[in-house]
Scaffold this active site. Structure first.
Site, PDB file in Angstrom:
ATOM      1  CB  CYS A 169      -0.965  -0.028   1.181  1.00  0.00           C
ATOM      2  SG  CYS A 169      -2.143  -1.408   1.090  1.00  0.00           S
ATOM      3  CB  VAL A 170       3.910   2.364   1.772  1.00  0.00           C
ATOM      4  CG1 VAL A 170       4.980   3.433   1.576  1.00  0.00           C
ATOM      5  CG2 VAL A 170       3.272   2.502   3.151  1.00  0.00           C
TER       6      VAL A 170
END
Length: 230
Positions: A169-170
């Site tokens: 997700c990052v």
């Protein structure tokens, strides 16, 4: 992370750095004039022990770093977006689920919207009034959300990205930030994962190709030099 794994990664990074620099990679995107903080999935399902998504180094690195960043952002009245993930329909057999196909790879069905305690932002970095809490359905904080439009309307040109996980997700948030025309800064001590070596490798690769990796100290110093927003 074991010393043996760290040694292997250091050797790989040294070799990759030589190759990258020879071919013009590892350039700097730099800080812009107005930043926003994008905090990705620092909710209880990721920060508290005993869950499928629980990540490492939450208590000793990520939360303290986030507290410093939040203090600096709030002092300047700059935009803060707390991103989390949850789903209305977690029945994997329901063709109308908002999980899409992701549940075929990872247990996103764990994050049910009706269990708010799971997807609520960790109390230690809880949102204040006026700060955005954005629910996403995919890895990237931009995919299928209003994030890009919100940032543009606020005059933002730089995003400081924190949270979990470095490998999913990052990383996708950083990549999409670049694609949307924002300067992505990944804040080193405020990014975590659950797999040994995942943070180190992904931050190295992000720094080479998609955004700048900077320390909390560097980011706070940059923020402190900005004028407060009205």
């Amino acid at each position: 992370m074991s010393q043996d794994l760290q040694k292997m990664l250091d050797q790989a990074f040294d070799a990759a750095t030589s190759l990258y620099q020879k071919n013009g990679f590892q350039r700097r995107v730099g800080f812009g004039k107005k930043p926003a903080l994008i905090s990705v999935d620092l909710a209880n399902a990721w920060t508290q022990p005993g869950n499928p998504f629980t990540c490492d180094k939450i208590d000793d690195e990520i939360i303290p770093g986030m507290q410093r960043l939040l203090e600096a952002f709030r002092a300047k009245n700059l935009p803060i977006v707390h991103v989390t993930t949850c789903y209305q329909v977690t029945d994997r057999n329901n063709p109308h689920t908002d999980m899409g196909l992701w549940h075929n790879k990872i247990p996103v069905d764990f994050c049910a919207q009706d269990n708010e305690e799971l997807w609520a932002i960790d109390d230690r970095i809880a949102p204040l009034e006026g700060e955005q809490v954005l629910i996403k359905k995919h890895a990237s904080s931009f995919q299928g959300t209003y994030l890009a439009g919100f940032l543009r309307a606020a005059g933002v040109d730089t995003v400081l990205v924190t949270g979990v996980t470095a490998s999913a997700c990052v990383r996708t948030t950083v990549c999409d930030a670049m694609a949307e025309g924002f300067r992505p800064i990944a804040v080193k001590e405020c990014i975590g994962d659950r797999i040994p070596g995942a943070v180190a490798w992904n931050l190295f690769d992000i720094d080479a190709k998609f955004g700048d990796v900077e320390t909390v100290d560097t980011c706070v110093e940059y923020l402190n030099k900005l004028e407060a927003q009205r």
